[in-house]
Design an enzyme around this catalytic site. Sequence first.
Site, short mmCIF file in Angstrom:
data_model
loop_
_atom_site.label_atom_id
_atom_site.label_comp_id
_atom_site.label_asym_id
_atom_site.label_seq_id
_atom_site.Cartn_x
_atom_site.Cartn_y
_atom_site.Cartn_z
N ARG A 1 0.83 -1.21 0.00
CA ARG A 1 0.00 0.00 0.00
C ARG A 1 0.86 1.26 0.00
NH1 ARG A 1 -3.60 -0.34 4.99
NH2 ARG A 1 -1.71 -1.31 5.75
N ASN B 1 -6.49 -2.42 2.31
CA ASN B 1 -6.54 -3.87 2.34
C ASN B 1 -7.99 -4.33 2.39
OD1 ASN B 1 -3.76 -4.23 2.40
ND2 ASN B 1 -3.65 -4.35 4.62
#
Length: 91
Positions: A18, A36
């Site tokens: 990320r 997520n």
Amino acid sequence: MKHLSIHVYGLVQGVGFRYSVVQVAADSEVTGTVENEMDGSVKIEAEGDEMKLYSFLQKIRQSPSPFAKVKTVDYDFSDNLKNYQKFTVIG
């Protein structure tokens, strides 16, 4: 301006993926979010110039994190803008 929804599957959680996406977004000059998902995938929402979004997508497919293993990338372009001001990590 276009909106791009991306789902990335593979080894993409717990490996800095990320935060690598945030850097790629900054380099590509796109705004949006990355988070997520419960199924182990990562969801990305991005907005910007269409050509910059295509460049961003290509970099995501190549796995911006050296520890991640991208297996599958599903994506969809639309005109439904959410007008993000910056690119952020959710969660």
